[in-house]
Design an enzyme around this catalytic site. Structure first.
Site, mmCIF file in Angstrom:
data_model
loop_
_atom_site.group_PDB
_atom_site.id
_atom_site.type_symbol
_atom_site.label_atom_id
_atom_site.label_comp_id
_atom_site.label_asym_id
_atom_site.label_seq_id
_atom_site.Cartn_x
_atom_site.Cartn_y
_atom_site.Cartn_z
ATOM 1 N N ASP A 106 43.827 41.061 33.654
ATOM 2 C CA ASP A 106 43.289 41.658 32.425
ATOM 3 C C ASP A 106 42.549 40.605 31.605
ATOM 4 O O ASP A 106 41.521 40.903 30.984
ATOM 5 C CB ASP A 106 44.395 42.329 31.595
ATOM 6 C CG ASP A 106 45.576 41.414 31.285
ATOM 7 O OD1 ASP A 106 45.602 40.263 31.774
ATOM 8 O OD2 ASP A 106 46.488 41.857 30.558
ATOM 9 N N HIS A 158 44.393 43.315 39.152
ATOM 10 C CA HIS A 158 45.450 43.640 40.117
ATOM 11 C C HIS A 158 46.118 44.960 39.741
ATOM 12 O O HIS A 158 46.041 45.422 38.591
ATOM 13 C CB HIS A 158 46.495 42.520 40.164
ATOM 14 C CG HIS A 158 47.125 42.266 38.825
ATOM 15 N ND1 HIS A 158 48.061 43.119 38.261
ATOM 16 C CD2 HIS A 158 46.922 41.274 37.917
ATOM 17 C CE1 HIS A 158 48.419 42.659 37.079
ATOM 18 N NE2 HIS A 158 47.737 41.548 36.842
#
Length: 453
Positions: free
Chosen positions: A354, A72
Site C-alpha cells: 500500500d 499484495h
C-alpha cells in the site's frame, strides 16, 4: 506511523463531505461515509466476477505494452494487540475451503516445483506459497492467493486472449518482473502470473528483488522527500491527538486489554482489527470485556477523516511526487523505448505494498481513488494508433476503472480530444519536467536537495 492514503469516493463518484449537518440538503449533501462499507471494500473478499475497463480502445488501436503495479493480497496482521489471542486463521492452501479458485489446486502443485526460476537475491530463499496452519505475521492468506489468481485470470482474458499481447511461446525477455523481499509480495506476483501467462514455465520466470518499498532503486537519496514525510507524520499525529472520540476509544480498549493506552496505540490496533473483520472472526475479549464494532468504527472513521485532511494539506502530495519519481521515470523510459520500436518487455509486473501504490496515485493526481485495498492493481496501457503508427497513447486504470482523465497531466486534454486516451508525450513531460515545478526545480536531484519556496 501508518500512512493512510487517498481520499475515498462513493460508488456514485461523489466526494464525501467532512462534516455532518443537522439538516442536510437532499440534493447536494452526500451521506457520511459508512466506515463498515469502506472496510469491506478494503477487504476485497472474492465473490462476484469483476467487471473491468482494461483493454478498451477504438478497433484501429493496437495494444503494445502493459505495466502493472499491484498491492499484495490479503495478509495476516503485521501487529498484534498485546495480551490478546492472535486471530485464528489458517494459511495452508486448501482448495475445498472458501474462498477458492478453479486453478488453486494446480497452482499449489506447480508452486512446489519452482527450482528452475531465476530469483534475485533474498527472493530465492522465500517460499512460493503460504503454508502455515496458523498464519505467521504478515503472511499471505488463502484469500490473498485467490485475489491474485482472479487478477491474473481477468488480465489474461483481456490482454492474452483478446489482444494477443504475448504469444503461446512467449520468451523470458518479454517480461519484466520485480518484487519487494517479502513472501507476501513474491507469492502475490506468482499467483497473478500463474493464471495470466499463456503457459507458466518456471525456466522463463526471472524475478528481480527490489529492496525499497517505493521502488526508488539507485535513486533513493532524497532529503526533501524524507522532510515532507516527517511533516506529514506530524500532521497525522496532530489530528489524532485532537480527536476526543478516538482517544476515548483507545482508553477503553486499553482498559479491556489491561495495558497502558500508549502501548495500545503503538500496536496499531486497526491493522489487527481489520484482519478479524475481513475474516469474519470475533474481535478479542478478556475478563474486562470485549473489543467491539463500535471501537472498530471510530478508529476507521478517523482514518477516513485523516485521508480527507491529508488531501487538503498537500504535504503527502509533495512527499509522493519525490517518492515516486524514480519508479514513474523507469515506466516512462520503458514506454518511450517501446514507442520507438525497440524490443522491450511488453508485460511488466511490480509486486508491492500500500505504501508503494498510495504515493503513485497521489503523484499522478488521482485524488478520488480509494486507499489501496488488498490485491489492488494499477495498470498503464500503451497503445499505438493504427491510422498514425508514430502516435502513441496511454490509458491508466485503477482496479479496472479508467482513471486516465483524473490524472493532473491529462485532465485538460480530455476536454479537447475525441480519443479516449492520453498522448504518451503528456505523461513523459509530466514525469521529466512538470513534477518538479511545485518545488521550483527542473530535475529530481535538484528538487530532492532544495527546499520548496
Amino acid at each position: 506511523v501508518h500512512l493512510i492514503p487517498v481520499n475515498p469516493v462513493r460508488e456514485d463518484g461523489l466526494n464525501p463531505k467532512s462534516r455532518k449537518r443537522i439538516m442536510p440538503d437532499v440534493l447536494t449533501e452526500p451521506p457520511a461515509i459508512d466506515p463498515v462499507y469502506e472496510a469491506r471494500v478494503y477487504c476485497n473478499i472474492p465473490s462476484i466476477a469483476e467487471r473491468s475497463m482494461e483493454g478498451h480502445a477504438p478497433h484501429y488501436f493496437k495494444l503494445v505494452s502493459v505495466q502493472v503495479l499491484i498491492r499484495h493480497g490479503d495478509r495476516y496482521p503485521l501487529y498484534a494487540i498485546p495480551k490478546t489471542k492472535r486471530p485464528d486463521i489458517d494459511c495452508m492452501l486448501v482448495p475445498s475451503r472458501k474462498p477458492s479458485h478453479p486453478q488453486l489446486e494446480a497452482f499449489i502443485k506447480h508452486m512446489s516445483k519452482g527450482s528452475a526460476a531465476q530469483m534475485d537475491g533474498s527472493l530465492s530463499s522465500l517460499p512460493h506459497f503460504p503454508s502455515h496452519s496458523l498464519c505467521e505475521m504478515g503472511e499471505l492468506t488463502q484469500t490473498g492467493v485467490v485475489q491474485h489468481l482472479r487478477n491474473g485470470q481477468l488480465l489474461r482474458e483481456i490482454y492474452i486472449n483478446k489482444h494477443k499481447l504475448l504469444p503461446a511461446d512467449w520468451a523470458a525477455k518479454q517480461l519484466y518482473l520485480e518484487s519487494t523481499g517479502k513472501s507476501r509480495t513474491l507469492q502475490s506476483a506468482l499467483a497473478l502470473l500463474y493464471t495470466f501467462l499463456p503457459d507458466f514455465d518456471w525456466k522463463k520466470i526471472n524475478m528481480r528483488h527490489q529492496w525499497s518499498t517505493i521502488f526508488c532503486s539507485g535513486s533513493c537519496d532524497c532529503p526533501m522527500r524524507n522532510h515532507y514525510l516527517e511533516e506529514e507524520q506530524r500532521r497525522q499525529y496532530s489530528l489524532r491527538v485532537k480527536n476526543n472520540d478516538l482517544e476515548k476509544i483507545y482508553v477503553d480498549m486499553a482498559r479491556i486489554v489491561g495495558i497502558p493506552t500508549r502501548q495500545l496505540r503503538a500496536s496499531n490496533p486497526i491493522d489487527s482489527l481489520l484482519c478479524y473483520f475481513c475474516h469474519n472472526v470475533s474481535f478479542p475479549c478478556t475478563k474486562a470485556g470485549c473489543i467491539n464494532m463500535e471501537h472498530f468504527k471510530v478508529i476507521k472513521r478517523h482514518q477516513l477523516k485523516d485521508e480527507r485532511e491529508r488531501q487538503e494539506k498537500k504535504l503527502y502530495f509533495l512527499y509522493a511526487l519525490l517518492a515516486t519519481h524514480p519508479l514513474l521515470n523507469q515506466t516512462v523510459n520503458r514506454l518511450q523505448r517501446i514507442a520507438e520500436g525497440k524490443k522491450e518487455e511488453v508485460f511488466v509486473l511490480y509486486s508491492a505494498h500500500d505504501v508503494t501504490l498510495s504515493p503513485v496515485l497521489s503523484a499522478l493526481g488521482i485524488t478520488e481513488a480509494r486507499f489501496p485495498r488488498f490485491a489492488a492493481r494499477l495498470v498503464f496501457e500503451l497503445w499505438q494508433d493504427g491510422k498514425r503508427p508514430k502516435e502513441h497513447f496511454i490509458r491508466i486504470l485503477y482496479n479496472g476503472a479508467d482513471v486516465t482523465f483524473q490524472t493532473s497531466f491529462c485532465k485538460d486534454h480530455y476536454k479537447r480530444s475525441s480519443k479516449p486516451m492520453c498522448p504518451l508525450e503528456k505523461f513523459v513531460n509530466f514525469v521529466r519536467r512538470d513534477m518538479f515545478l511545485i518545488f521550483n526545480s527542473t530535475s529530481y536531484n535538484d528538487a530532492c536537495h532544495r527546499r520548496a519556496l
